[in-house]
Design an enzyme around this catalytic site. Structure first.
Site: not given
Ligand code: AGP
Length: 605
Positions: A2, A27, A74, A100-101, A479, A483, A486, A502, A600
């Site tokens: 949020c 976000r 969100w 937010n929270g 990674e 990427k 996602e 394995h 985000k």
């Molecule tokens: C990856 O592209 C994401 N944005 C996600 O995995 C992110 O790295 C994770 O949520 C951790 O976020 P942070 O680095 O803000 O703690």
């Protein structure tokens, strides 16, 4: 997650609020809304969907007011509906709140309020807040007293902003969720993040947990829960509005991939000493880490992959280092023995799982260090020390430049730790320092020459995409797959190259391209895995600096990286994989900056 925005003192509040919501889109959200106060009292509009849909509705409703609050939601409690979107109000419609929270005790509060006759119109945890405020006002409290009393009843995490009754003021507080105050010329702003108000002011107060803020047209006050004034410094951020917008690129992610040379220059600035071949960290003078006996790296997602990368570097230098997914840290119950340093890696500095791991580490007696991109973020306050990665704002949900800067900063930190613990620089220190000083230029070379778009186009109809690597190339493989999945929504998995035989090899077919990452260390073993997948008909894309040698000979495609030290090569390989993921998602016309279901900053566990 949020996003909150609020403003008071501007000629009209709708424009700054809407532009703030637009800038908080990164976000992640599923609905948005705003409430403004004008001559006709409180008006409110909220909509499921994009901020642009809210903008049309706001125009249709002719919303008009001199101050107000806005929100991108969100969903956590209750479905994605107009009713559940924020702001939330009491029955009188005279109090509006954005949050937010998560309010942990909302159910018992709601039961109590309903028993007192309050009628709820949403399924959210947030709605208890305006009703609690209303109760206090009914009992004769002033708006500020009512706000404080309502907040005093809450447990959980929250950043809150409220408009209450006839008071020309915005009341706000935070506990475990981010909230910053922007100070303009007779104009005041509140937001979850600085980009929300950066076109209006660059003067910022980073609020702390437990701070209460009252902003009016004439100024602001900050106090603690008991009402005692607290002094918070005003900082000037050096982000121009363009930095927080797309600047001509089609997507934030692409812009941020291209910003990497600059971001890396900032990460290393003043931290390399080419003369001594050593590292100079202003934050951590020589000797700081002399007592460190083991290291835990706690993080989530991309940051966890950076933590894995660093753990691999440190372990190779005989410093026991263990990466943990922060969300699993409680379950794995790692032994925190004397001399344990816990490094929390987080771009945002607000990830709930990572903050929780930090708290557990501290409770167990570990020393904690935050490695983050965001000045003043929660993690910097919760940890004993901090090291900023200085990558600049990252808006795209998919983390790109921050991974490169995290790994670079962690490499520097690893060198400092090794020097402090062993009393001497690592054998390769001078070569690594040299490689890091060349890194911005090497990344630029990749950006200028990458054939990643052709690779993405050639394999766009595949069944699945696999990524393999050894040592530091293992987290890079993970990674690369993260990427790819996602933002393209295609099935992508990363494996340690050694793991293939394995189990995962059963998935390999002529329709599953395999991206193999070579760093110059253990390449021979990875090459034998490449031959195994090729024998099953899978096309191989090698990410390597070996353009003419054996690797290139076996690969169907080469995504080339400049020659460098093997410990740094993973950062370069990752840039190629970022580009492949971007082009694959673009060819599929995906909403690259805001992938479905993702946020985000994940501020709930
Ligand atoms: C990856 O592209 C994401 N944005 C996600 O995995 C992110 O790295 C994770 O949520 C951790 O976020 P942070 O680095 O803000 O703690």
């Amino acid at each position: 997650m949020c996003g909150i925005t609020a403003c008071i003192g501007t000629a009209d509040s709708v424009d700054p609020l809407m532009s703030g919501l637009k800038r908080l889109e990164y976000r992640g959200y599923d609905s948005a809304g705003l409430a403004v106060k004008g001559q006709d009292g409180l008006s409110l509009t909220k909509r499921v969907g994009e901020v642009s849909e809210l903008a049309s509705a706001v125009e249709q409703d002719s919303l008009d007011g001199t101050f107000g609050i806005g929100h991108t939601r969100w969903a956590t409690h209750g479905g994605v509906t107009n009713e559940n979107a924020h702001p939330h109000t009491d029955e009188s419609g005279n109090i509006a709140v954005v949050h937010n929270g998560i309010i942990g005790n909302f159910q018992s509060l709601r039961t109590e309020l309903e028993a007192n006759g309050h009628v709820f119109s949403s399924e959210t945890d947030t709605e208890v807040v305006p009703h609690l405020i209303e109760e206090s006002l009914r009992d004769g409290a002033t708006p500020e007293e009512a706000f404080r009393s309502a907040v005093g009843r809450l447990s959980g995490t929250y950043a809150l902003a409220a408009i209450i009754g006839d008071e020309d003021a915005i009341f706000a507080t935070r506990s475990g969720s981010p909230l910053v105050l922007g100070i303009g010329d007779g104009e005041y702003f509140l937001a979850s993040d600085v980009p929300a108000f950066i076109p209006y002011t660059d003067r910022v107060v980073y609020l702390h947990d437990g701070d209460f803020v009252v902003t009016t047209r004439d100024g602001y006050t900050i106090s603690d829960a008991a009402g005692r004034p607290v002094d918070r410094s005003v900082e000037t951020v050096d982000w121009d509005p363009e930095t927080a917008t797309k600047g001509g690129y089609e997507h934030f992610m692409y812009k941020e991939i291209h910003e990497q040379p600059g971001a890396l220059r900032r990460t290393i600035h003043g931290r390399l000493n080419p003369l001594s071949g050593g590292v100079e960290l202003e934050e951590f003078p020589s000797g700081t880490f002399a007592d460190v006996r083991q290291i835990h790296l706690v993080a989530m997602g991309t940051s966890h992959h950076a933590g894995m990368y660093a753990a691999s570097l440190l372990s190779a230098l005989d410093i026991p280092a263990f990466p943990f997914m922060a969300g699993e840290y409680a379950v794995t119950v790692p032994p925190v023995t004397p001399g344990t340093l816990v490094i929390a890696v987080s771009q945002s500095g607000e990830t709930a799982d990572t903050l929780d791991a930090v708290r557990r580490a501290r409770a167990a007696g570990a020393k904690t260090l935050a490695l983050t991109n965001v000045v003043g973020s929660s993690i910097t306050r919760e940890c004993d020390d901090e090291l900023l990665i200085r990558a600049g704002p990252e808006i795209g949900v998919a983390a790109t430049k921050t991974f490169s800067s995290q790994v670079t900063a962690l490499t520097l930190l690893a060198e400092r730790i090794v020097e402090d613990v062993t009393g001497t620089a690592s054998t390769d220190a001078a070569e690594i320092i040299d490689a890091l000083s060349r890194l911005p230029g090497d990344v630029q070379e990749i950006l200028d020459t990458s054939t990643s778009r052709d690779v993405a186009a050639e394999y766009q109809d595949s069944d699945a995409y696999f990524f393999i690597g050894r040592g530091v190339a293992h987290p890079v493989a993970l990674e690369g797959a993260l990427k790819f999945k996602e933002i393209s929504y295609e099935h992508a998995e990363g494996f340690a190259a050694s793991e293939l035989k394995h189990g995962p090899l059963a998935l390999v077919t002529p329709f599953t391209p395999v991206f193999a990452i070579f760093t110059g260390k253990e390449d021979e073993a990875t090459l034998s895995n490449v031959k195994e997948v090729q024998a099953r008909g899978a096309p191989v894309i090698a990410v390597t600096s070996d353009r003419d040698g054996e690797i290139a000979e076996f690969a169907d495609h080469v995504l080339s990286i400049p020659e460098t030290h093997p410990d740094v090569a993973g950062i370069l390989a990752n840039v190629q994989l970022q580009l492949v993921a971007y082009h694959a998602a673009k060819l599929l016309d995906r909403p690259i900056d805001k992938p479905r279901n993702l946020a985000k900053c994940v501020t709930v566990e």
